[in-house]
Design a protein around this motif. Structure first.
Motif, PDB file in Angstrom:
ATOM      1  N   GLU A 105       3.702 -12.610   8.474  1.00 35.81           N
ATOM      2  CA  GLU A 105       3.927 -12.767  10.252  1.00 35.81           C
ATOM      3  C   GLU A 105       1.297 -13.768  10.561  1.00 35.81           C
ATOM      4  N   SER A 106       2.364 -14.416  11.646  1.00 32.52           N
ATOM      5  CA  SER A 106       1.357 -14.691  11.871  1.00 32.52           C
ATOM      6  C   SER A 106       0.438 -14.295  12.704  1.00 32.52           C
ATOM      7  N   ARG A 107      -1.245 -14.253  13.189  1.00 30.56           N
ATOM      8  CA  ARG A 107      -1.411 -13.889  14.025  1.00 30.56           C
ATOM      9  C   ARG A 107      -2.484 -14.635  14.906  1.00 30.56           C
ATOM     10  N   ARG A 108      -2.918 -14.277  15.463  1.00 24.76           N
ATOM     11  CA  ARG A 108      -3.722 -14.660  16.791  1.00 24.76           C
ATOM     12  C   ARG A 108      -5.488 -14.347  15.564  1.00 24.76           C
ATOM     13  N   LEU A 109      -6.328 -15.467  15.520  1.00 23.34           N
ATOM     14  CA  LEU A 109      -7.393 -14.675  14.922  1.00 23.34           C
ATOM     15  C   LEU A 109      -8.776 -14.301  15.830  1.00 23.34           C
ATOM     16  N   ASN A 110      -8.952 -14.615  17.046  1.00 23.06           N
ATOM     17  CA  ASN A 110      -9.555 -14.200  18.005  1.00 23.06           C
ATOM     18  C   ASN A 110      -9.123 -14.081  19.632  1.00 23.06           C
ATOM     19  N   ARG A 169     -17.409 -17.837   6.120  1.00 27.50           N
ATOM     20  CA  ARG A 169     -16.910 -17.873   7.346  1.00 27.50           C
ATOM     21  C   ARG A 169     -16.368 -19.129   7.736  1.00 27.50           C
ATOM     22  N   LEU A 170     -15.629 -18.826   9.114  1.00 24.57           N
ATOM     23  CA  LEU A 170     -14.890 -19.434   9.371  1.00 24.57           C
ATOM     24  C   LEU A 170     -15.410 -20.221  10.795  1.00 24.57           C
ATOM     25  N   ILE A 171     -15.585 -21.567  10.694  1.00 27.86           N
ATOM     26  CA  ILE A 171     -16.181 -22.833  11.669  1.00 27.86           C
ATOM     27  C   ILE A 171     -14.974 -23.306  13.011  1.00 27.86           C
ATOM     28  N   TRP A 172     -15.164 -23.317  13.903  1.00 24.43           N
ATOM     29  CA  TRP A 172     -14.409 -23.914  14.873  1.00 24.43           C
ATOM     30  C   TRP A 172     -14.957 -24.168  16.288  1.00 24.43           C
ATOM     31  N   THR A 173     -13.865 -25.541  17.055  1.00 22.08           N
ATOM     32  CA  THR A 173     -14.834 -26.112  17.989  1.00 22.08           C
ATOM     33  C   THR A 173     -14.091 -25.305  19.105  1.00 22.08           C
ATOM     34  N   CYS A 187     -18.283 -17.500  12.431  1.00 26.41           N
ATOM     35  CA  CYS A 187     -18.045 -16.054  12.685  1.00 26.41           C
ATOM     36  C   CYS A 187     -17.639 -15.707  11.126  1.00 26.41           C
ATOM     37  N   ASP A 188     -17.946 -14.848  10.352  1.00 28.37           N
ATOM     38  CA  ASP A 188     -18.116 -14.984   8.839  1.00 28.37           C
ATOM     39  C   ASP A 188     -16.381 -14.112   8.728  1.00 28.37           C
ATOM     40  N   PHE A 189     -15.831 -14.032   8.182  1.00 26.42           N
ATOM     41  CA  PHE A 189     -14.556 -14.933   7.700  1.00 26.42           C
ATOM     42  C   PHE A 189     -14.008 -13.494   6.430  1.00 26.42           C
ATOM     43  N   ASP A 190     -13.870 -12.003   6.486  1.00 27.30           N
ATOM     44  CA  ASP A 190     -13.207 -11.401   5.614  1.00 27.30           C
ATOM     45  C   ASP A 190     -11.699 -11.210   5.365  1.00 27.30           C
ATOM     46  N   ALA A 221      -8.881  -8.495   4.505  1.00 28.01           N
ATOM     47  CA  ALA A 221      -8.133  -8.732   6.044  1.00 28.01           C
ATOM     48  C   ALA A 221      -7.138  -9.817   6.513  1.00 28.01           C
ATOM     49  N   GLY A 222      -8.200 -10.935   6.020  1.00 29.40           N
ATOM     50  CA  GLY A 222      -7.708 -12.169   6.696  1.00 29.40           C
ATOM     51  C   GLY A 222      -8.139 -12.233   8.101  1.00 29.40           C
ATOM     52  N   ALA A 223      -9.501 -11.609   8.751  1.00 27.72           N
ATOM     53  CA  ALA A 223      -9.374 -11.415   9.974  1.00 27.72           C
ATOM     54  C   ALA A 223     -10.834 -11.343   9.825  1.00 27.72           C
ATOM     55  N   LEU A 224     -11.656 -11.925  11.042  1.00 26.16           N
ATOM     56  CA  LEU A 224     -12.904 -11.945  11.706  1.00 26.16           C
ATOM     57  C   LEU A 224     -13.646 -10.835  11.563  1.00 26.16           C
ATOM     58  N   ALA A 225     -14.714 -10.979  10.851  1.00 26.08           N
ATOM     59  CA  ALA A 225     -15.681  -9.746  10.853  1.00 26.08           C
ATOM     60  C   ALA A 225     -17.344 -10.229  11.676  1.00 26.08           C
ATOM     61  N   GLY A 226     -16.968  -9.067  12.700  1.00 22.13           N
ATOM     62  CA  GLY A 226     -18.450  -9.662  13.110  1.00 22.13           C
ATOM     63  C   GLY A 226     -18.182 -10.120  14.562  1.00 22.13           C
ATOM     64  N   LYS A 227     -18.667 -10.783  15.339  1.00 16.34           N
ATOM     65  CA  LYS A 227     -18.881 -11.515  17.130  1.00 16.34           C
ATOM     66  C   LYS A 227     -19.568 -12.651  16.229  1.00 16.34           C
ATOM     67  N   PRO A 228     -18.642 -13.947  16.835  1.00 12.42           N
ATOM     68  CA  PRO A 228     -18.242 -15.172  16.465  1.00 12.42           C
ATOM     69  C   PRO A 228     -19.897 -15.564  17.320  1.00 12.42           C
ATOM     70  N   HIS A 229     -20.521 -16.900  16.786  1.00 10.50           N
ATOM     71  CA  HIS A 229     -21.933 -17.208  17.823  1.00 10.50           C
ATOM     72  C   HIS A 229     -21.759 -18.353  17.860  1.00 10.50           C
ATOM     73  N   LYS A 230     -22.281 -19.432  18.867  1.00 11.93           N
ATOM     74  CA  LYS A 230     -22.582 -20.588  18.651  1.00 11.93           C
ATOM     75  C   LYS A 230     -23.614 -21.128  17.664  1.00 11.93           C
TER      76      LYS A 230
END
Length: 137
Positions: A84-89, A106-110, A122-125, A128-137
């Motif tokens: 199953e796919s899921r939203r990352l953020n 880490r995952l980087i995006w615009t 944001c850090d990437f786990d 779990a295949g999930a973002l870890a922590g809070k995204p930042h610029k």
């Protein structure tokens, strides 16, 4: 001799083509025309990026809102082996162009959370295949 073998193989192939079972009949109801609205309801997937460890694929999926006459892209993730796919953020902001750091941590995006678009990270786990922590610029 070779001609007999060739003919026998040819007959087997032709026979196997005709021996294929008929496609199952659909019991979902009457067929209907695929409309423009149906097409706009489909998510448009783009920019699939595998994680460096090969476990995940991040991608952007665009939704179209016909009533508001807008389209918005969000980041999604799916296990590379299927699932199953899921939203990352879960954010209302438009996000696109996902990229993993070379080490996969880490995952980087615009994002269009600000004007103009900014690069977010944001850090990437990977477990779990999930973002870890809070995204930042």
């Amino acid at each position: 001799m070779h001609l007999k073998v060739f003919i026998a193989v040819g007959l087997l192939l032709v026979g196997s083509i005709f021996a294929q079972p008929a496609p199952p009949s659909s019991s979902a109801g009457p067929k209907r025309t695929f409309t423009f609205e149906d097409m706009m309801a489909l998510k448009r997937l783009s920019e699939p990026v595998p994680s460096p460890d090969g476990k995940w694929v991040a991608f952007a999926a665009e939704d179209v809102d016909l009533e508001a006459n807008t389209k918005k892209s969000h980041l999604w993730i799916v296990p590379a082996g299927g699932g199953e796919s899921r939203r990352l953020n879960e954010t209302p902001n438009e996000e696109e162009r996902p990229r993993f750091s070379p080490d996969g941590k880490r995952l980087i995006w615009t994002s269009k959370a600000t004007d103009p678009s900014q690069i977010w990270m944001c850090d990437f786990d990977s477990t779990a295949g999930a973002l870890a922590g809070k995204p930042h610029k």
